[in-house]
Design a protein around this motif. Structure first.
Motif, mmCIF file in Angstrom:
data_model
loop_
_atom_site.group_PDB
_atom_site.id
_atom_site.type_symbol
_atom_site.label_atom_id
_atom_site.label_comp_id
_atom_site.label_asym_id
_atom_site.label_seq_id
_atom_site.Cartn_x
_atom_site.Cartn_y
_atom_site.Cartn_z
ATOM 1 N N LYS A 60 0.835 -1.195 0.000
ATOM 2 C CA LYS A 60 0.000 0.000 0.000
ATOM 3 C C LYS A 60 0.873 1.249 0.000
ATOM 4 C CE LYS A 60 -3.855 -0.124 2.098
ATOM 5 N NZ LYS A 60 -4.957 -0.144 3.043
ATOM 6 N N ILE A 61 0.567 2.182 -0.886
ATOM 7 C CA ILE A 61 1.278 3.457 -0.960
ATOM 8 C C ILE A 61 0.530 4.440 -0.067
ATOM 9 C CG2 ILE A 61 2.012 5.334 -2.479
ATOM 10 C CD1 ILE A 61 1.883 3.243 -4.792
ATOM 11 N N PRO A 62 1.197 4.994 0.958
ATOM 12 C CA PRO A 62 0.493 5.890 1.878
ATOM 13 C C PRO A 62 0.073 7.198 1.204
ATOM 14 C CG PRO A 62 2.838 5.850 2.381
ATOM 15 C CD PRO A 62 2.597 4.823 1.307
ATOM 16 N N MET A 63 -1.011 7.769 1.688
ATOM 17 C CA MET A 63 -1.530 9.040 1.170
ATOM 18 C C MET A 63 -0.643 10.181 1.673
ATOM 19 S SD MET A 63 -4.137 8.191 -0.652
ATOM 20 C CE MET A 63 -5.234 9.575 -0.825
ATOM 21 N N SER A 64 -0.509 11.225 0.869
ATOM 22 C CA SER A 64 0.343 12.353 1.244
ATOM 23 C C SER A 64 -0.425 13.436 1.995
ATOM 24 C CB SER A 64 1.006 12.947 -0.002
ATOM 25 O OG SER A 64 0.021 13.410 -0.904
ATOM 26 N N VAL A 65 -1.751 13.361 2.006
ATOM 27 C CA VAL A 65 -2.575 14.332 2.736
ATOM 28 C C VAL A 65 -3.535 13.586 3.648
ATOM 29 C CG1 VAL A 65 -2.433 16.123 0.963
ATOM 30 C CG2 VAL A 65 -4.285 14.473 0.879
ATOM 31 N N SER A 66 -4.098 14.310 4.608
ATOM 32 C CA SER A 66 -5.070 13.712 5.515
ATOM 33 C C SER A 66 -6.217 14.706 5.719
ATOM 34 C CB SER A 66 -4.405 13.352 6.840
ATOM 35 O OG SER A 66 -3.801 14.486 7.418
ATOM 36 N N PRO A 67 -7.355 14.232 6.215
ATOM 37 C CA PRO A 67 -8.491 15.135 6.424
ATOM 38 C C PRO A 67 -8.111 16.308 7.329
ATOM 39 C CG PRO A 67 -9.215 12.874 6.613
ATOM 40 C CD PRO A 67 -7.708 12.846 6.519
ATOM 41 N N GLY A 68 -8.575 17.480 6.945
ATOM 42 C CA GLY A 68 -8.267 18.701 7.693
ATOM 43 C C GLY A 68 -7.135 19.516 7.089
ATOM 44 N N ASP A 69 -6.341 18.921 6.201
ATOM 45 C CA ASP A 69 -5.241 19.652 5.561
ATOM 46 C C ASP A 69 -5.785 20.681 4.579
ATOM 47 O OD1 ASP A 69 -3.349 18.149 6.879
ATOM 48 O OD2 ASP A 69 -2.880 16.858 5.165
ATOM 49 N N LYS A 70 -5.039 21.785 4.434
ATOM 50 C CA LYS A 70 -5.319 22.753 3.366
ATOM 51 C C LYS A 70 -4.337 22.460 2.249
ATOM 52 C CE LYS A 70 -6.491 27.043 4.285
ATOM 53 N NZ LYS A 70 -6.408 28.416 4.793
ATOM 54 N N VAL A 71 -4.854 22.394 1.027
ATOM 55 C CA VAL A 71 -4.016 22.021 -0.106
ATOM 56 C C VAL A 71 -4.209 22.975 -1.268
ATOM 57 C CG1 VAL A 71 -3.925 19.576 0.492
ATOM 58 C CG2 VAL A 71 -5.768 20.408 -0.950
ATOM 59 N N LEU A 72 -3.265 22.937 -2.185
ATOM 60 C CA LEU A 72 -3.332 23.686 -3.437
ATOM 61 C C LEU A 72 -3.715 22.682 -4.518
ATOM 62 C CD1 LEU A 72 -2.727 26.542 -4.518
ATOM 63 C CD2 LEU A 72 -0.462 25.710 -5.099
ATOM 64 N N ILE A 73 -4.805 22.965 -5.243
ATOM 65 C CA ILE A 73 -5.298 22.046 -6.263
ATOM 66 C C ILE A 73 -5.189 22.687 -7.639
ATOM 67 C CG2 ILE A 73 -6.840 20.781 -4.726
ATOM 68 C CD1 ILE A 73 -9.145 22.542 -5.729
ATOM 69 N N PRO A 74 -5.211 21.882 -8.697
ATOM 70 C CA PRO A 74 -5.151 22.448 -10.046
ATOM 71 C C PRO A 74 -6.388 23.290 -10.354
ATOM 72 C CG PRO A 74 -4.885 20.053 -10.098
ATOM 73 C CD PRO A 74 -5.247 20.429 -8.719
ATOM 74 N N GLN A 75 -6.229 24.253 -11.240
ATOM 75 C CA GLN A 75 -7.351 25.110 -11.642
ATOM 76 C C GLN A 75 -8.457 24.283 -12.287
ATOM 77 O OE1 GLN A 75 -7.518 28.474 -11.151
ATOM 78 N NE2 GLN A 75 -9.563 28.552 -11.988
ATOM 79 N N PHE A 76 -8.070 23.311 -13.096
ATOM 80 C CA PHE A 76 -9.042 22.464 -13.789
ATOM 81 C C PHE A 76 -8.767 21.012 -13.450
ATOM 82 C CE2 PHE A 76 -8.329 26.216 -16.451
ATOM 83 C CZ PHE A 76 -9.609 26.737 -16.458
ATOM 84 N N GLY A 77 -9.745 20.172 -13.661
ATOM 85 C CA GLY A 77 -9.562 18.743 -13.420
ATOM 86 C C GLY A 77 -10.353 18.279 -12.224
ATOM 87 N N GLU A 95 -2.477 14.299 -8.006
ATOM 88 C CA GLU A 95 -2.884 15.551 -8.649
ATOM 89 C C GLU A 95 -2.834 16.744 -7.697
ATOM 90 O OE1 GLU A 95 -6.018 13.929 -12.001
ATOM 91 O OE2 GLU A 95 -6.787 14.408 -10.016
ATOM 92 N N ILE A 96 -2.779 16.489 -6.394
ATOM 93 C CA ILE A 96 -2.691 17.572 -5.422
ATOM 94 C C ILE A 96 -1.327 18.247 -5.591
ATOM 95 C CG2 ILE A 96 -2.689 18.160 -2.954
ATOM 96 C CD1 ILE A 96 -5.388 17.144 -3.884
#
Length: 102
Positions: A60-77, A95-96
């Motif tokens: 299993k590849i661990p997730m890089s974010v968790s609930p409650g995090d603020k992230v920068l997302i792509p404009q589209f997609g 994609e994050i």
């Protein structure tokens, strides 16, 4: 089928459920801006994450974010999900763009 609550949605594999952060509609001096002049920002809050993807060896590849995090997302997609009047998006973990530290 319509979702009654976003809490009923559990992302699978390496998917991340986010909600865009709404931009300020008021300036620092108190002037209220019209909706047409307020640009959509690329910041989002992570609401839920999947358990993670599995590589070729079954690890299993661990997730890089968790609930409650603020992230920068792509404009589209991403995949839009609408629940009532609220809109959410599902992105793959890869994609994050970045995690925002406060």
């Amino acid at each position: 089928m319509a979702l009654r609550s976003i809490k009923n949605l559990a992302p699978l594999l390496d998917r991340v459920l986010v909600q865009r952060i709404k931009p300020e509609a008021k300036t620092a001096s108190g002037i209220i801006l019209p909706e047409s002049s307020v640009k959509e920002i690329n910041e989002a809050s992570v609401l839920a994450v999947g358990p993670g993807a599995v590589d070729r060896n079954g690890n299993k590849i661990p997730m890089s974010v968790s609930p409650g995090d603020k992230v920068l997302i792509p404009q589209f997609g991403g995949s839009p999900v609408k629940v009532g009047e609220d809109e959410y998006h599902l992105f793959r973990d890869s994609e994050i763009l970045a995690k925002i530290r406060e």
